[in-house]
Structure formats: C-alpha cells, structure tokens
Design a protein around this motif. Structure first.
Motif, mmCIF file in Angstrom:
data_model
loop_
_atom_site.group_PDB
_atom_site.id
_atom_site.type_symbol
_atom_site.label_atom_id
_atom_site.label_comp_id
_atom_site.label_asym_id
_atom_site.label_seq_id
_atom_site.Cartn_x
_atom_site.Cartn_y
_atom_site.Cartn_z
ATOM 1 N N ALA A 1 0.475 -3.668 -5.923
ATOM 2 C CA ALA A 1 0.805 -2.177 -6.080
ATOM 3 C C ALA A 1 0.780 -1.620 -4.635
ATOM 4 O O ALA A 1 1.628 -0.847 -4.139
ATOM 5 N N LYS B 1 0.253 0.690 -15.018
ATOM 6 C CA LYS B 1 0.470 1.140 -16.350
ATOM 7 C C LYS B 1 -0.633 1.362 -17.171
ATOM 8 O O LYS B 1 -0.573 1.964 -18.373
ATOM 9 N N ARG C 1 3.790 6.016 3.769
ATOM 10 C CA ARG C 1 3.487 6.709 2.626
ATOM 11 C C ARG C 1 2.207 6.625 2.035
ATOM 12 O O ARG C 1 1.720 7.338 0.981
ATOM 13 N N GLY D 1 -5.062 3.841 -7.909
ATOM 14 C CA GLY D 1 -4.554 4.661 -8.656
ATOM 15 C C GLY D 1 -4.398 6.135 -8.488
ATOM 16 O O GLY D 1 -3.394 6.747 -8.920
ATOM 17 N N PHE E 1 -1.694 6.121 -5.710
ATOM 18 C CA PHE E 1 -0.091 5.517 -6.170
ATOM 19 C C PHE E 1 -0.082 5.593 -7.665
ATOM 20 O O PHE E 1 -0.274 4.368 -8.452
ATOM 21 N N PRO E 2 -0.295 6.462 -8.209
ATOM 22 C CA PRO E 2 -0.257 6.644 -9.895
ATOM 23 C C PRO E 2 0.786 5.961 -10.732
ATOM 24 O O PRO E 2 0.727 5.305 -11.616
ATOM 25 N N ASP E 3 2.006 5.819 -9.812
ATOM 26 C CA ASP E 3 3.178 5.479 -10.518
ATOM 27 C C ASP E 3 3.186 3.723 -10.463
ATOM 28 O O ASP E 3 3.946 3.115 -11.289
ATOM 29 N N GLN E 4 2.293 3.238 -9.786
ATOM 30 C CA GLN E 4 2.026 1.659 -9.814
ATOM 31 C C GLN E 4 1.461 1.065 -10.787
ATOM 32 O O GLN E 4 1.140 -0.112 -10.944
ATOM 33 N N VAL F 1 4.376 -0.081 -1.600
ATOM 34 C CA VAL F 1 4.168 1.223 -0.965
ATOM 35 C C VAL F 1 4.659 0.947 0.538
ATOM 36 O O VAL F 1 3.280 0.562 1.413
#
Length: 347
Positions: free
Chosen positions: A178, A309, A186, A301, A304-307, A182
C-alpha cells in the motif's frame, strides 16, 4: 512451506546437542546458550518480551514485568491477566533482582529488543549470577516473523509460532504494498510526541518510531540525526510544522486546539491530531514490541485510507482474536477506535 520456514528459524537459532536434557543455541546477539530440552516456565525480561510471549505461548508465562491494570486486563485472557508482577530485568527502571529471579524458578529468561553489547553483557551477567539461561531476540519490526519462528521452535510452540509469523508477514506485506503505491512526496510528515507534554520523540533509527516509516509516514525528527528517544523543544516542533501529530496521552491530545503553543500548527488546524490506542498494549509504542503490528495497519490506513479494503474494526477484531486470544465486543472496538478519531479543529 511451513517446514521450510521452521528450518529457516532453526538456522537463525543454531541448535546443537549439549546433553541428553539440554541443547546449545546461538541467540540473536551471537551468544551460545545452553537451554533445557523442555521449557515450561519462561520469564520475560522486559515489556516487549512479555507481549511476545503472551501472544505466542501464554501458558509458559510466570508473570508480567508490570501487572496488567484493570483496563488492560479486559483485553487479556483472565488466567494470564491474573499473573503477578515479576519486575523487569532490562530497560529503564529495572526492578527485578537476582534473588527474585531465582525464586520464580524459570526454565528460561527471554529478552526482545536491542542485541547490542550492553544488552548482551546484561544477559551474560544475569545468567552467570542465576544459572538460568538467558536468550536475546531481535526486536526489529521487520524481524517479527523471524522472531516468532525462532522462539516458537525454542520453546516447543512451532505451530503457534508459524501461525503468528505468517499473519505478521501478511500485515507487513499488505502495508508495504500500500505504501509503495504512494509517491514519496504524498507521504505525510509526522511528529510522534511522548510524555505528558508531548515533547519526547524518537530520532532516526529509533525503535520507538520505526513504525511511522513502515506505515508510510515521514518522521520529522529524523532531521535531528540518529539516536533513540530524545527531548524536543516546543520551538523545534513549531519549526517542523508537521502534517500529522501522533500522541500517547489522549487528554493532552484533546487540549491541543486550545493550547496557544500548539494550536497554530498545520496538523492541529486541519484536525490531524491522533491519540494512539494503548489497550492492552500500545499500538505505536509502549512497548515497542509485536503489539505494533495492529498499529501499523491503523497508521497506514490513517495516512492512505484508499489503499485498504478491509474495514479497520474487522482488522482489529481479527488481530485481537489471533494475537491476544480474546475477541473484543463491538463496544470494546468502538471504544478503542474512538481514541483514534481526528480531533476537532480550533475555532
């Protein structure tokens, strides 16, 4: 594959025949130690070793360096939470002595953390004074799977060690992938504040802050060079002006939006101040042990919450079930994660 991993663990902890009832092993510090073939009572030299031992083989524990508090015991098995305080042999504030160690009658003493000369010398001294074998294991975050396999092989808990090692590898791999997705620019600049005023932190290479880099954050204190924990001035924190602030003390964290010294910081203005959960053990630190695995998942998380599920509550429930041998209730998980919510922005 599990057999291969066990063989690798045995290679890390070289075993030779010393007698019909004992073996000679080489620990992570390169020390050759004669240990019993059958190990049933293990003394943890300090908090990281206690957490490792509890997660792997709680029935071998004879006590805690510090007895669990009631709020911590709620996340531990009742029989293990009730074990007495044995004091600590290593680290700051050592309280155990030779007489106390002998009275406990352990088959083995285990320490997890630094394997440098200072700790090797302490292990040699305690072993010479007590006659009890003392093993040092590498406490580096990246070595968690190896450490589980090594200790599991040593104390006859190979299956448990393999299960925890495999899950540790899964967490480390998932987060590493994850983070790799990035771009470095960022990744957030992070300040981790310990102590009642948040002015103690870990420098570059500190075991107390290595989880930040592993989760994809950039520890602002690395600019101060290599080292362990260090005191930091308020002016230095202001100069760093981090994107994210992590703290151990929830009450102090809640006070920042109204604190003239901190309220002007970018992280405070944007509500990116977080109190790390500490039950039953710290998620980021306190102690810097295997307990940080769930903190790694939380931090990554957070950054980088979008990484990711899998919802964090599910990850927490699964981790506590496997590593802490308890399944927290929905209310307990909600309480744990409430401390991780971003704080209100200054008005």
């Amino acid at each position: 594959m599990p057999l291969l991993r066990c063989l690798l663990a045995l290679a890390c902890l070289t075993v030779g025949v010393a007698s019909a009832q004992s073996r000679t092993v080489t620990d992570a510090a390169g020390r050759r130690v004669e240990v019993p073939d059958r190990i049933e009572r293990v003394l943890a030299a300090g908090p990281p070793a206690a957490v490792l031992l509890y997660t792997l083989a709680p029935k071998t524990m004879i006590g805690w360096p510090r007895a669990p508090r009631p709020e911590e015991s709620a996340f531990l098995t009742p029989e293990t939470a009730a074990l007495p305080s044995t004091g600590r042999l290593t680290g700051r504030g050592g309280t155990a002595n030779v007489e106390a160690v002998l009275a406990l009658k352990p088959d083995l003493i285990v320490d997890v953390g630094s394997t440098g000369a200072t700790y090797a010398s302490l292990a040699d001294r305690v072993q010479a004074q007590t006659g009890i074998p003392y093993i040092l294991l590498d406490g580096s975050f990246s070595k968690v799977p190896e450490t589980y396999r090594t200790l599991g092989t040593l104390i006859g808990a190979e299956a448990e060690g393999e299960a925890l090692a495999a899950e540790s590898e899964k967490i480390l791999k998932t987060v590493a992938e994850a983070v790799a997705a990035v771009p470095p620019e960022r990744r957030p600049r992070v300040y981790y504040g310990r102590g009642p005023r948040g002015l103690e932190t870990g420098l570059s290479g500190s075991i107390n802050t290595e989880i930040i880099e592993a989760a994809g954050g950039r520890n602002v204190a690395t600019s101060e060079g290599m080292g362990g924990l260090a005191g930091i001035s308020p002016e230095q924190v202001l100069a760093w002006n981090p994107d994210v602030i992590l703290l151990l003390d929830p009450a102090f964290a809640a006070s920042l939006p109204k604190d003239p010294l901190w309220s002007g910081l970018k992280a405070v203005k944007e509500g990116k101040v977080y109190a790390a959960p500490v039950l039953p053990f710290g998620w980021v630190d306190a102690p810097p042990g295997v307990n940080r695995l769930i903190g790694l998942r939380w931090l990554a998380g957070l950054f980088f919450p979008d990484q990711f599920k899998e919802p964090l509550p599910e990850a927490v429930r699964g981790f506590y079930r496997l590593f802490y041998h308890v399944e927290p209730s929905p209310a307990q998980i909600e309480a744990l994660l409430a401390a991780t919510a971003p704080l209100a922005k200054p008005q």
